[in-house]
Every structure is written in structure tokens, then in C-alpha cells.
Design a protein around this motif. Structure first.
Motif: not given
Length: 565
Positions: A185, A188, A193, A195, A354, A464, A468
């Protein structure tokens, strides 16, 4: 011509398949008073009795290793697989496609991930938005009331987010994020992104006489207390309790029978226990055998009225099939090393996910994907921490190796992308002219092709996920796959979200079923699985299969009461 042993009774409805679509049809129709028979090709299974839910891996000499019957692990609730003895399928040259089939009461609902996402308003009208594929003849507003009903009947946890294409539902409270999910989290949020709490059909509060989840984290084994959703005990058990349901197991459907006017009269099937050909008679037939098995049944149901297969005047049975696009990346996260031992099991699945968060106008591919999160210190079993030699100081012998296992236990976090494939003319199934299964039933031959849309989408997934992991200070041991490997795209069928083959539409010339999943060519024949789907969406399809099956079944009940069927 096969000699058929007929049952004297004529049922109101014959349903082929007992999974999500078939179970829901049985539930709705029996509750409405219909006399129903369900044909299930697999064996009996009851998660309340047959689950290995609390079995320790060390209680088996296999330590949970997969078997031919259970490819997802020895203790998994699945009976089936991509390869079934005596039940082949074939592939056209150049095709890489695997077909997973369940052979048990409840079908795939016994061991699925319970990710229960509604299709959104955009998903039903994609062609109107980007010009690709086709729009559904129905809208989100047509299906929304049924999503609400199954939320209340089955139960799903989640959070009210009011995202434009990720509709809110009737949610139970979501479980709190686990340690590794808190790291996800944070990463993200830094990378912008979206989440949010996951949406899974696992009870976090008691519902309709079913207990809440006790967080053993083993949903894939089948839940003995019915805290998660299965067709077996949430739909079929109440249907059986009405006294209106007859459930026939080990019944392999061969073809749908029709009369001289072209109306369906029942289903011919093989009693697998004896090899005897039998048939059941019914006023209405509902196919819910799974999208591709339903296409096979229709194509094998040949008659003078339907020389190219039942309900196939459009020539589109078996056409425009899709599967979810997918790829996975996991990484070693040093922040997760040397943690304090604690119970971090939670539900048998992710607590966060997500949803699609980007604007396709700024990208080089259409549609999108959602991200599923995995990792953390699950119960060690077969192949636990395989490849430990790649970790810093990993490998070796004796005390050092044991200490490394303890240090690195739970220090892997990974991501799985699940995206939307756009239907194309080169992805379809047909009857193989030379191959039959053990009962002499002609099998399917698959043609499959990904387009640049899907390859570019999966490339974005890989980038992606690696971003992350890097943001969390982690390390990915495998290099980024290049275009020669399709950027790591999973082979068709391996995500087990195959849809299409009996798509719905208003025009009988270009579709198999209408907006009620009723065959254009045969008004007392319906399809209640993933076959009528016009497009895939980036969401797991089960919640929409359930909603459409409920909608179709209520329509059948209404039409039967009016004498229209």
C-alpha cells in the motif's frame, strides 16, 4: 445411432453443470417451484465433509505436492485439471492453449480465488468507447439489481470507493491489511497506483446461517464451515432442501436433444459409472457446463434442423472466445526479513488489490488490468522457498541453510496482473473431425492468438510490478521477459477465465443468444455460464456469471408461468 436409456419422468428444467451458473439456476428455479434435474460430469463433493482445511503439510508424505487430479496442490479442493485421462482436446498448429475442466459437484467454485468483482458500466459498452470488439446488448443498469441480490445472498467484503468503473456493492467489512500488504500500500501510494481493500466472497460477518471466516487462510482447500462461497453448499444445498432438485453425478452430457420442430426436449448423457447412454427429458434446457464445454455440446448437437450444431445458424458458436491476460512477478523484500513470528494468515486470498487506474488515451494499448497481491508467511509446504540459493547468503548445508530459511521466510512479495483480452476472429474452438473422447464424443480443437493489444498490456504489467518491488527496496531474481517471450504473457486458458462461444446480441445473424441468454434458434434453450459474454473485462467473471444466471433463471420462471416456454 446410440441406444438411449430414457428416464420416464419429464422435468421442468434440465441444467447441465453444477458450478456458479448451474448452481444459481438450480437455486432460483427450485425456489420458484420448478422440478429440476442437474447433470454433473464429475463426482460428488461436499466441502463441509471432504475438505482438508486444517491438515498440516507434514501429515502427508507428499507435503502437499500437486497430483494429476489436483494440479493446484494435494490438499486443494479441485478435482480436474488441464489434462484429464480419456478426455483429450486438440490444438491447431501454432496454438498454445490449455483447457482446464472441473470434474466435481460445484465445479470451479470449490477452489477459485473468490475474487468477486462486478463488471462496470464501461465494460458493457467498450466498443462505444474505443471502437474495438462489440457492445453488449445490455448495460450495467440491467445487471446491477442482480449483483445486489447475490451480494446479499452470498456475501462479499469490500469498501465503498465510488470509482467510475469499479462499482460499489453491498459489502461486508473488509479484513485489515497484513504486514506485507501494508508495504505494498505504501509503495502503491508513492507510485500513484490505486490500492484499495479487495473484494472477495468470504464472510467477515455471519450471513444467512453461515459462519464468519476464522482466518485460517486455506480457502482453496474448501471451507468446512461454509464461510466462503461455493455453489455446493450455498446454492445446491438449499435447492436440494426444497425437494425439487435431482442431482445426477458422473453424468457426461453428450448432446441436447430436439424434436422435429427444433425445440429442445432434453439431454443425452453417458453414465460414467456404467458407460451406459441415458437421457433426461425436460421442458427447458439450461447449459451451464462452462463456456467451452457448452460450445462443445452445441456443436455436437446435430440434427436435420441444426446440421451445423444447435443454435448455430449465425455460425458463431465457439467463436470469439477469450481468456484473461496475465503475468506474475515476485521479489525478495529485505524489509520482510527477520520478522517477529506472528499469525498473519487472514482470509485465503489478498486483503488489498489494485483496480485499473490509468487513462488509455495516454497509453499504447486499450482496456486495462487489475493487480492481485500475494506474499507473506503462509504455512510452509512442498517447494517452500524454492530457489533459496538466489537469496543473499542463501543456500548451503546444515545450520546455515536452516537459519536462512527462517530469515527469508515471508520475505517474498509478488503481483499478478489480470487484464482484458479483446475478442478476435482467430481465437475460437471447433469440433476436431478425427478425435473423440473415451465415450466416443467428438472433442474440441482450439485456435488461439494474442494481439499486440494484449502483449503491450502485459509488458506494462511487468514494468509496473518491477517498479513496485523496486520501490519497496526489493529485488526481482528473473530478468524482464522480452517480446520474443511475449513479455511473459500466460498461455491462453491458463488463467482459467475462458468466456464466449455463445455470445449474446440483438441480431440472430451475429450472435447465439439474446439479452436473456436465450438461444435465438431454440427458445426453450438457455446458456447460464460464461458462454454469452460479449467481452472479457479486467475482472474475474464469476460474479457476473452468477448475476446473469440469476437474471436468466428469473426470466425462465416468469416465461414458464406465462406458458411461453
Amino acid at each position: 445411432m446410440q441406444r438411449l436409456t430414457a428416464q420416464a419422468k419429464r422435468y421442468d428444467v434440465c441444467i447441465v453443470g453444477s458450478g456458479a451458473g448451474g448452481g444459481m439456476a438450480a437455486y432460483v428455479l427450485t425456489k420458484a417451484g420448478a422440478d429440476v434435474v442437474v447433470l454433473e460430469a464429475g463426482e460428488p463433493w461436499d466441502n463441509a465433509k471432504d475438505s482438508a482445511m486444517l491438515t498440516w503439510p507434514y501429515e502427508s508424505p507428499r507435503r502437499g505436492k500437486s497430483t494429476k487430479e489436483r494440479p493446484f496442490g494435494e490438499f486443494d479442493a479441485c478435482i480436474g485439471g488441464w489434462e484429464l485421462p480419456g478426455e483429450p482436446y486438440t490444438r491447431a498448429p501454432g496454438t498454445d492453449f490449455a483447457w482446464w475442466r472441473a470434474r466435481m459437484v460445484g465445479g470451479r467454485t470449490n477452489h477459485w480465488g473468490r475474487i468477486s468483482l462486478r463488471f462496470g458500466p464501461y465494460d458493457f459498452k467498450r466498443k462505444s468507447r474505443d471502437g474495438l470488439g462489440d457492445d453488449w446488448p445490455i448495460s450495467y443498469e440491467d445487471v446491477a439489481p442482480y449483483y445486489d441480490k447475490i451480494d446479499r445472498l452470498i456475501g462479499v467484503f469490500g469498501s465503498m470507493e465510488s470509482l467510475p468503473n469499479e462499482p460499489n456493492g453491498v459489502f461486508l467489512p473488509p479484513p485489515r491489511p497484513r504486514c506485507h500488504e501494508l508495504l505494498v500500500k505504501q509503495a502503491a501510494d508513492r507510485l500513484h497506483v490505486t490500492c484499495i481493500p479487495a473484494r472477495l466472497s468470504i464472510l467477515t460477518r455471519p450471513l444467512n446461517g453461515r459462519a464468519a471466516c476464522h482466518y485460517c487462510g486455506q480457502c482453496n482447500r474448501g471451507c468446512r464451515v461454509n464461510a466462503n462461497f461455493t455453489s455446493t453448499n450455498v446454492l445446491l444445498a438449499p435447492a436440494l432442501a426444497t425437494g425439487k432438485l435431482t442431482l445426477l453425478t458422473n453424468a457426461m452430457a453428450r448432446e441436447v436433444l430436439v424434436d422435429t420442430s427444433g425445440r429442445a426436449t432434453g439431454v443425452a448423457y453417458v453414465d460414467k459409472a456404467t458407460g451406459t447412454d441415458r437421457r433426461v427429458s425436460a421442458k427447458v434446457v439450461v447449459l451451464a457446463a462452462s463456456a467451452l464445454e457448452t460450445a462443445r455440446l452445441l456443436l455436437n448437437s446435430l440434427s436435420s434442423q441444426f446440421p451445423n450444431g444447435l443454435a448455430n445458424s449465425s455460425g458463431t458458436v465457439g467463436k470469439y472466445i477469450t481468456d484473461t491476460t496475465g503475468t506474475d512477478v515476485g521479489g525478495f523484500i529485505p524489509k520482510m526479513m527477520d520478522h517477529v513470528p506472528h499469525n498473519d494468515d487472514g482470509v485465503g486470498g489478498m486483503h488489498l488489490y489494485m483496480p485499473w487506474w490509468l487513462d488509455n488515451a495516454k497509453l499504447d494499448f486499450p482496456r486495462g488490468y487489475h493487480i492481485e497481491v500475494w506474499g507473506g508467511p503462509h504455512v510452509p509446504s512442498y517447494d517452500f522457498l524454492g530457489g533459496i540459493h538466489r537469496y543473499p547468503s542463501g543456500g548451503g548445508y546444515g545450520k546455515q541453510l536452516k537459519d536462512d530459511y527462517r530469515r527469508y521466510y515471508g520475505a517474498t512479495i509478488g503481483f499478478s496482473g489480470r487484464g482484458e483480452m479483446i475478442p478476435n476472429d482467430e481465437s475460437y474452438c471447433e469440433i476436431d473431425p478425427r478425435t473423440v473422447d473415451r465415450w466416443g464424443i467428438p472433442v474440441l480443437r482450439f485456435h488461439w492468438k494474442w494481439s499486440d493489444h494484449e502483449y503491450k498490456q502485459v509488458k506494462h504489467m511487468q514494468e509496473t510490478f518491477r517498479a513496485l518491488i523496486a520501490d519497496m527496496g526489493g529485488q526481482v531474481f528473473s530478468p524482464m521477459p522480452g517480446p520474443e517471450r511475449g513479455y511473459g504473457i500466460a498461455a491462453g486458458g491458463t488463467i482459467i477465465h475462458e468466456l464466449g462461444g455463445a455470445r449474446m446480441g440483438d441480431d440472430p445473424k451475429t450472435s447465439v443468444t439474446n439479452r436473456w441468454c436465450q438461444a435465438h434458434d431454440c427458445k426453450n434453450l438457455f446458456v447460464a455460464d460464461g458462454g454469452p459474454f460479449v467481452s472479457q473485462a479486467d475482472k474475474n467473471p464469476t460474479w457476473t456469471i452468477l448475476a446473469l444466471s440469476m437474471r436468466t433463471s428469473e426470466y425462465i420462471s416468469d416465461q414458464m408461468k406465462k406458458g411461453a416456454l
